[in-house]
Design a protein around this motif. Structure first.
Motif, PDB file in Angstrom:
ATOM      1  N   LYS A  20       0.809  -1.159  -0.066  1.00 48.45           N
ATOM      2  CA  LYS A  20      -0.009   0.044   0.031  1.00 48.45           C
ATOM      3  C   LYS A  20       1.046   1.513   0.167  1.00 48.45           C
ATOM      4  CE  LYS A  20      -4.202  -2.075   2.133  1.00 48.45           C
ATOM      5  NZ  LYS A  20      -5.177  -1.833   3.290  1.00 48.45           N
ATOM      6  N   LEU A  23       2.248   1.925  -3.444  1.00 50.13           N
ATOM      7  CA  LEU A  23       1.519   2.171  -4.426  1.00 50.13           C
ATOM      8  C   LEU A  23       0.521   3.433  -4.353  1.00 50.13           C
ATOM      9  CD1 LEU A  23      -1.456  -1.419  -4.408  1.00 50.13           C
ATOM     10  CD2 LEU A  23      -0.146  -0.046  -6.433  1.00 50.13           C
ATOM     11  N   LEU A  35       0.934  -1.036 -12.106  1.00 50.93           N
ATOM     12  CA  LEU A  35       2.571  -1.358 -11.925  1.00 50.93           C
ATOM     13  C   LEU A  35       2.204  -3.307 -11.633  1.00 50.93           C
ATOM     14  CD1 LEU A  35       4.078  -1.074 -10.037  1.00 50.93           C
ATOM     15  CD2 LEU A  35       2.578  -2.221  -7.980  1.00 50.93           C
ATOM     16  N   CYS A  53      -4.804  -5.788  -2.822  1.00 51.65           N
ATOM     17  CA  CYS A  53      -4.403  -3.817  -3.191  1.00 51.65           C
ATOM     18  C   CYS A  53      -4.790  -3.551  -4.093  1.00 51.65           C
ATOM     19  CB  CYS A  53      -2.604  -4.099  -2.576  1.00 51.65           C
ATOM     20  SG  CYS A  53      -2.178  -3.921  -1.063  1.00 51.65           S
ATOM     21  N   ILE A  69      -1.675  -3.801 -11.008  1.00 51.43           N
ATOM     22  CA  ILE A  69      -2.682  -2.882 -10.468  1.00 51.43           C
ATOM     23  C   ILE A  69      -2.522  -2.175 -11.387  1.00 51.43           C
ATOM     24  CG2 ILE A  69      -2.824  -1.344  -7.858  1.00 51.43           C
ATOM     25  CD1 ILE A  69      -1.771  -4.065  -6.857  1.00 51.43           C
ATOM     26  N   LEU A  71      -2.715   2.320 -11.446  1.00 48.80           N
ATOM     27  CA  LEU A  71      -2.134   3.507 -11.028  1.00 48.80           C
ATOM     28  C   LEU A  71      -2.949   4.317 -11.113  1.00 48.80           C
ATOM     29  CD1 LEU A  71       2.051   3.326 -11.184  1.00 48.80           C
ATOM     30  CD2 LEU A  71       0.552   2.361  -9.563  1.00 48.80           C
ATOM     31  N   ARG A  75      -6.215   6.316  -3.663  1.00 52.75           N
ATOM     32  CA  ARG A  75      -4.779   6.590  -2.707  1.00 52.75           C
ATOM     33  C   ARG A  75      -5.526   5.071  -1.846  1.00 52.75           C
ATOM     34  NH1 ARG A  75      -0.006   9.272  -4.422  1.00 52.75           N
ATOM     35  NH2 ARG A  75      -0.790  10.257  -6.291  1.00 52.75           N
TER      36      ARG A  75
END
Length: 91
Positions: A20, A23, A35, A53, A69, A71, A75
């Motif tokens: 996390k 990220l 990612l 995540c 993942i 981006l 967040r």
């Protein structure tokens, strides 16, 4: 980035928090829109961390699971791991 958690510290959320944190800063420093991650196919714990995540499995090859993942500016919240120090989630 690699991650290894000593057995006595597993299942406390440290690997999830580490990903996390990555990220959280990645959109500011990584020039990609996703990612890319991988773990060994039998490593269920690492795959679970990635999925928690936001990773989605892209493909499997050569004994590895490859996931991605996106981006974004949205967040993930940085929660303190179980048994962790207070304030660790306030980064």
């Amino acid at each position: 980035m690699g991650c290894s958690i000593l057995p006595e510290y597993r299942n406390r959320g440290y690997a999830t928090l580490g990903l996390k944190l990555l990220l959280h800063v990645a959109p500011d420093i990584v020039p990609e829109k996703e990612l890319y991650l991988r773990c060994q196919e039998g490593n269920i714990a690492s795959l679970r961390v990635m999925e928690k995540c936001g990773a989605r499995v892209h493909h499997r090859s050569g004994g590895y699971v490859f996931s991605r993942i996106p981006l974004t500016d949205d967040r993930l919240p940085l929660d303190t791991p179980a048994g962790g120090q207070s304030g660790a989630g306030s980064l």
